[in-house]
Design a protein around this motif. Sequence first.
Motif, PDB file in Angstrom:
ATOM      1  N   LEU A 198      57.464  -0.744 -17.771  1.00 33.72           N
ATOM      2  CA  LEU A 198      56.425   0.129 -18.303  1.00 33.72           C
ATOM      3  C   LEU A 198      56.970   1.158 -19.295  1.00 33.72           C
ATOM      4  O   LEU A 198      56.222   2.002 -19.792  1.00 33.72           O
ATOM      5  N   GLN A 199      58.269   1.078 -19.570  1.00 33.59           N
ATOM      6  CA  GLN A 199      58.926   2.048 -20.450  1.00 33.59           C
ATOM      7  C   GLN A 199      58.324   2.042 -21.847  1.00 33.59           C
ATOM      8  O   GLN A 199      58.086   0.991 -22.429  1.00 33.59           O
ATOM      9  N   LYS A 200      58.060   3.223 -22.342  1.00 33.86           N
ATOM     10  CA  LYS A 200      57.588   3.400 -23.719  1.00 33.86           C
ATOM     11  C   LYS A 200      58.411   4.504 -24.353  1.00 33.86           C
ATOM     12  O   LYS A 200      59.167   5.202 -23.680  1.00 33.86           O
ATOM     13  N   TYR A 201      58.251   4.661 -25.641  1.00 35.83           N
ATOM     14  CA  TYR A 201      58.992   5.673 -26.392  1.00 35.83           C
ATOM     15  C   TYR A 201      58.005   6.532 -27.153  1.00 35.83           C
ATOM     16  O   TYR A 201      56.934   6.077 -27.558  1.00 35.83           O
ATOM     17  N   LYS A 202      58.383   7.805 -27.337  1.00 39.64           N
ATOM     18  CA  LYS A 202      57.530   8.718 -28.088  1.00 39.64           C
ATOM     19  C   LYS A 202      58.407   9.640 -28.936  1.00 39.64           C
ATOM     20  O   LYS A 202      59.604   9.790 -28.681  1.00 39.64           O
ATOM     21  N   LEU A 203      57.798  10.247 -29.936  1.00 36.78           N
ATOM     22  CA  LEU A 203      58.507  11.162 -30.825  1.00 36.78           C
ATOM     23  C   LEU A 203      58.787  12.494 -30.144  1.00 36.78           C
ATOM     24  O   LEU A 203      57.998  12.955 -29.321  1.00 36.78           O
ATOM     25  N   THR A 204      59.882  13.116 -30.545  1.00 34.42           N
ATOM     26  CA  THR A 204      60.181  14.475 -30.092  1.00 34.42           C
ATOM     27  C   THR A 204      59.613  15.448 -31.132  1.00 34.42           C
ATOM     28  O   THR A 204      59.201  15.045 -32.230  1.00 34.42           O
ATOM     29  N   ALA A 205      59.634  16.715 -30.798  1.00 33.90           N
ATOM     30  CA  ALA A 205      59.174  17.743 -31.744  1.00 33.90           C
ATOM     31  C   ALA A 205      60.022  17.713 -33.015  1.00 33.90           C
ATOM     32  O   ALA A 205      59.520  17.904 -34.121  1.00 33.90           O
ATOM     33  N   ARG A 206      61.322  17.437 -32.857  1.00 33.15           N
ATOM     34  CA  ARG A 206      62.234  17.350 -34.006  1.00 33.15           C
ATOM     35  C   ARG A 206      61.784  16.238 -34.964  1.00 33.15           C
ATOM     36  O   ARG A 206      61.772  16.420 -36.171  1.00 33.15           O
ATOM     37  N   ALA A 207      61.402  15.091 -34.423  1.00 29.85           N
ATOM     38  CA  ALA A 207      60.970  13.963 -35.258  1.00 29.85           C
ATOM     39  C   ALA A 207      59.648  14.286 -35.967  1.00 29.85           C
ATOM     40  O   ALA A 207      59.476  13.964 -37.146  1.00 29.85           O
ATOM     41  N   ILE A 208      58.745  14.921 -35.258  1.00 32.06           N
ATOM     42  CA  ILE A 208      57.453  15.292 -35.854  1.00 32.06           C
ATOM     43  C   ILE A 208      57.687  16.253 -37.008  1.00 32.06           C
ATOM     44  O   ILE A 208      57.110  16.101 -38.096  1.00 32.06           O
ATOM     45  N   LYS A 209      58.575  17.223 -36.803  1.00 29.60           N
ATOM     46  CA  LYS A 209      58.908  18.185 -37.859  1.00 29.60           C
ATOM     47  C   LYS A 209      59.524  17.467 -39.059  1.00 29.60           C
ATOM     48  O   LYS A 209      59.212  17.771 -40.204  1.00 29.60           O
ATOM     49  N   TYR A 210      60.419  16.511 -38.792  1.00 29.77           N
ATOM     50  CA  TYR A 210      61.059  15.757 -39.873  1.00 29.77           C
ATOM     51  C   TYR A 210      60.029  14.939 -40.657  1.00 29.77           C
ATOM     52  O   TYR A 210      60.046  14.934 -41.887  1.00 29.77           O
ATOM     53  N   LEU A 211      59.122  14.272 -39.948  1.00 28.67           N
ATOM     54  CA  LEU A 211      58.099  13.466 -40.645  1.00 28.67           C
ATOM     55  C   LEU A 211      57.187  14.332 -41.504  1.00 28.67           C
ATOM     56  O   LEU A 211      56.787  13.930 -42.591  1.00 28.67           O
ATOM     57  N   GLU A 212      56.860  15.537 -41.028  1.00 31.39           N
ATOM     58  CA  GLU A 212      56.050  16.451 -41.829  1.00 31.39           C
ATOM     59  C   GLU A 212      56.807  16.872 -43.086  1.00 31.39           C
ATOM     60  O   GLU A 212      56.213  17.032 -44.153  1.00 31.39           O
ATOM     61  N   LYS A 213      58.102  17.035 -42.946  1.00 32.57           N
ATOM     62  CA  LYS A 213      58.939  17.474 -44.060  1.00 32.57           C
ATOM     63  C   LYS A 213      59.051  16.404 -45.165  1.00 32.57           C
ATOM     64  O   LYS A 213      59.108  16.743 -46.338  1.00 32.57           O
ATOM     65  N   ILE A 214      59.049  15.128 -44.793  1.00 36.10           N
ATOM     66  CA  ILE A 214      59.229  14.069 -45.801  1.00 36.10           C
ATOM     67  C   ILE A 214      57.930  13.534 -46.367  1.00 36.10           C
ATOM     68  O   ILE A 214      57.955  12.665 -47.229  1.00 36.10           O
ATOM     69  N   LYS A 215      56.797  14.047 -45.923  1.00 30.08           N
ATOM     70  CA  LYS A 215      55.497  13.556 -46.435  1.00 30.08           C
ATOM     71  C   LYS A 215      55.344  13.900 -47.906  1.00 30.08           C
ATOM     72  O   LYS A 215      55.781  14.803 -48.444  1.00 30.08           O
TER      73      LYS A 215
END
Length: 137
Positions: free
Chosen positions: A120-137
């Motif tokens: 049932l293992q899944k993966y999700k973004l961390t706050a660091r990844a969300i911040k990085y994705l916002e930065k590269i938009k």
Amino acid sequence: MITKIQLRELLLDLESDRVERTVSTNNTQKFAIAICAFANDFSKVTVFEVKVPISSHYLAFTDLVIQLLKLLAQGELSSSEMRARLGIKHRANFRDNYIHPAISLGLIVQTIPEKPNSRLQKYKLTARAIKYLEKIK
């Protein structure tokens, strides 16, 4: 002298003014400019030698990891779901080139960390990844 802990923090810090990150290694002119800027900024600092084992997990984010982050921005996914959406069939390559680097950089986490091999293992973004994705938009 910089400690191993301080060095690791520098490698993982997306916002550091002491580390230059790039997605592509094709533009050597950009590297030359960054190296010159770094050298100029620290011209009055005592130079010391730091030996760090080279690991692909700590290099600049690869295009592969960025693809994974963009995919997980849509929500939590299992490894097989991510492989299917990215069109990747080989499980070990996916794990070594996408999952492990992203986890090592603190960009994704498991939803069931106490059971890493759970079906049932899944993966999700961390706050660091969300911040990085916002930065590269």
